[in-house]
Design a protein around this motif. Structure first.
Motif, mmCIF file in Angstrom:
data_model
loop_
_atom_site.group_PDB
_atom_site.id
_atom_site.type_symbol
_atom_site.label_atom_id
_atom_site.label_comp_id
_atom_site.label_asym_id
_atom_site.label_seq_id
_atom_site.Cartn_x
_atom_site.Cartn_y
_atom_site.Cartn_z
ATOM 1 N N MET A 1 42.829 -22.044 40.401
ATOM 2 C CA MET A 1 43.239 -20.614 40.693
ATOM 3 C C MET A 1 43.146 -21.131 42.329
ATOM 4 O O MET A 1 42.947 -21.767 42.449
ATOM 5 C CB MET A 1 41.887 -19.925 40.184
ATOM 6 C CG MET A 1 41.807 -19.387 38.926
ATOM 7 S SD MET A 1 43.013 -18.156 38.390
ATOM 8 C CE MET A 1 43.903 -18.538 37.272
ATOM 9 N N GLN B 1 41.322 -13.483 41.049
ATOM 10 C CA GLN B 1 41.571 -14.142 40.408
ATOM 11 C C GLN B 1 41.316 -15.032 38.644
ATOM 12 O O GLN B 1 41.876 -15.088 38.174
ATOM 13 C CB GLN B 1 42.954 -14.908 40.747
ATOM 14 C CG GLN B 1 43.602 -14.843 42.144
ATOM 15 C CD GLN B 1 45.082 -14.265 41.889
ATOM 16 O OE1 GLN B 1 45.216 -13.742 40.756
ATOM 17 N NE2 GLN B 1 45.605 -14.127 43.018
ATOM 18 N N THR C 1 47.198 -19.563 38.530
ATOM 19 C CA THR C 1 47.928 -18.894 39.149
ATOM 20 C C THR C 1 48.023 -19.564 40.487
ATOM 21 O O THR C 1 47.539 -20.121 40.878
ATOM 22 C CB THR C 1 46.987 -17.518 39.735
ATOM 23 O OG1 THR C 1 47.132 -17.030 38.001
ATOM 24 C CG2 THR C 1 47.673 -16.888 40.887
#
Length: 452
Positions: free
Chosen positions: A127, A135, A204
């Motif tokens: 993340m 997130q 991500t």
């Protein structure tokens, strides 16, 4: 040693010793053991724990907001709102997870047949720092309710947030090892992901990181979900409400100091209303107040790291060298970058072609609505987008032509637990949030019972 540095003051907050190989092994063993216990609970029991998480977040939102602001620079108001969003998402899944994961009967020639949804095991989450709680939580909440356990490799500049999130789950009563933070750098990811106890991965981040992780996961035949950012188009048609559109456009682009994957980055405006829209955008940019992000009067804090501010500076200067015109902003002091508005931006410029991850908005002129859609789709990215028009029939038709994971008509681009979040093209694959997201990391199992 990893260091957490306040981006506004540049003062070192804390240092963290990297996890040794023996510590990583211990955490993997704990995750494996925790999965056996956690997945054996009924979904209603797991939901009870996640309601505890929601309450714990609510009770401690100020403390966690201050931690986020100190580590990565977003305003305290934005940080507290982020914690509140995490708590609300816990409640959303607590209310809906049983129906999302209920056995689904299928009408076949069998005596009975149905689909059942079962957890996979430990899931590795890689993340970023820009929404250090949200997130993580938008992955963790549905994955945990589904019966998986989490291993978090967070960005090293927000390791305080990583440990705080681990604390939240522990203090909410989840079993030891159900959610753990790994204090490692990217070089350790391959070994962790190749471990047989790790069953899937979500990331991500950048396209480069996504390609690397997807390659490793593919080599191990492990499920992956990737959210890789974007260069989101905000299309302004001639019949749009220009006052509202300009206000929302500036908010979308400049919130979190422009450090958002799903944000209006390319303002594509029909020629006939471009000057009017530009004037309104300049007005709203002029209302932004920069300063100490802990101060309630501040509406935009610093960027999170010096190298990120360097990159924004490079992108707008390279674009100006190719003909873009600076209308406002650009002054910089450390991580503090005055909001930038560039005009006359075209394909081939960094501000058009690349993801601009900072307070940089660009104006792009379109001849008509067809040209606006063409320019919006002329991007390697496809995460989010926005379309502004008073004609809702036209909006429905054009929204279907935009190549993106989401289209927001006459509103702010955002992630929301009710709807799937993710992109296409080099913005990644897979989805988070909603019913779709909770089913990314489950075994969709068919059970078929023959007639006797």
């Amino acid at each position: 040693m990893f260091a957490s540095i306040n981006p506004y003051s540049q003062k070192k907050l804390k240092t963290y010793r990297p996890d040794s190989q023996s510590v990583i092994e211990r955490k993997l063993k704990q995750a494996d053991r925790a999965f056996a216990d956690w997945s054996a609970l009924s979904i209603s029991e797991r939901i009870g724990y996640l309601r505890n998480v929601s309450q714990y977040l609510t009770d401690n939102k100020q403390r966690y907001g201050e931690l986020m602001t100190a580590e990565m620079g977003k305003t305290l108001k934005e940080a507290v709102a982020e914690v509140e969003k995490c708590a609300a998402t816990c409640t959303y899944y607590a209310d809906h997870a049983e129906s999302f994961l209920a056995d689904q009967p299928i009408d076949t020639e069998a005596k009975s047949s149905f689909i059942t949804y079962q957890p996979l095991g430990p899931v590795l989450a890689i993340m970023p720092w820009n929404f250090p709680f949200w997130q993580v939580m938008r992955f963790a909440i549905p994955s945990l309710i589904a019966g998986n356990v989490g291993l978090l490799k967070h960005a090293s500049n927000v390791f305080g947030c990583a440990l705080a999130i681990e604390e939240i789950f522990r203090e909410s009563g989840l079993p030891e090892g159900a959610f753990q933070s790994l204090l490692v750098d990217s070089s350790a990811v391959e070994g962790i992901l190749k471990d047989k106890r790790v069953k899937a991965v979500t990331l991500t981040g950048s396209g480069h990181a996504g390609a690397s992780v997807a390659s490793i996961a593919g080599s191990q035949i492990k499920k992956s979900v990737l959210e890789l950012g974007g260069s989101d188009a905000l299309i302004i048609l001639a019949d749009a409400d220009l006052d509202k559109a300009a206000q929302v456009a500036v908010k979308s682009r400049m919130q979190n100091a422009g450090q958002s994957c799903i944000a209006a980055k390319r303002f594509i405006i029909e020629k006939s209303v471009k000057k009017e829209f530009t004037d309104r955008v300049l007005h709203h940019i002029g209302q932004i107040k920069q300063g100490d992000p802990m101060d309630d009067a501040t509406t935009m804090g610093p960027m999170a790291r010096l190298n990120l501010a360097d990159d924004i500076e490079r992108q707008y200067r390279e674009s100006m060298a190719k003909g873009a015109k600076l209308l406002s902003g650009g002054l910089r002091s450390g991580c503090n970058v005055a909001p930038i508005l560039l005009d006359k931006v075209k394909p081939g410029m960094a501000a058009f072609d690349e993801e601009t991850f900072g307070p940089l908005a660009v104006l792009i002129e379109a001849k008509d609505e067809a040209d606006a859609i063409r320019l919006a789709n002329q991007s390697e990215f496809g995460l989010g987008s926005a379309l502004w028009t008073r004609d809702l029939e036209k909006a429905d038709r054009l929204a279907r032509q935009i190549q993106a994971g989401s289209v927001f008509v006459n509103g702010l681009m955002r992630s929301d637990p009710h709807v799937p979040f993710g992109g296409i093209k080099t913005s990644g694959f897979g989805r988070e949030l909603s019913e779709v997201g909770i089913k990314e990391f489950v075994n969709v199992k068919t059970v078929w019972v023959e007639k006797t």
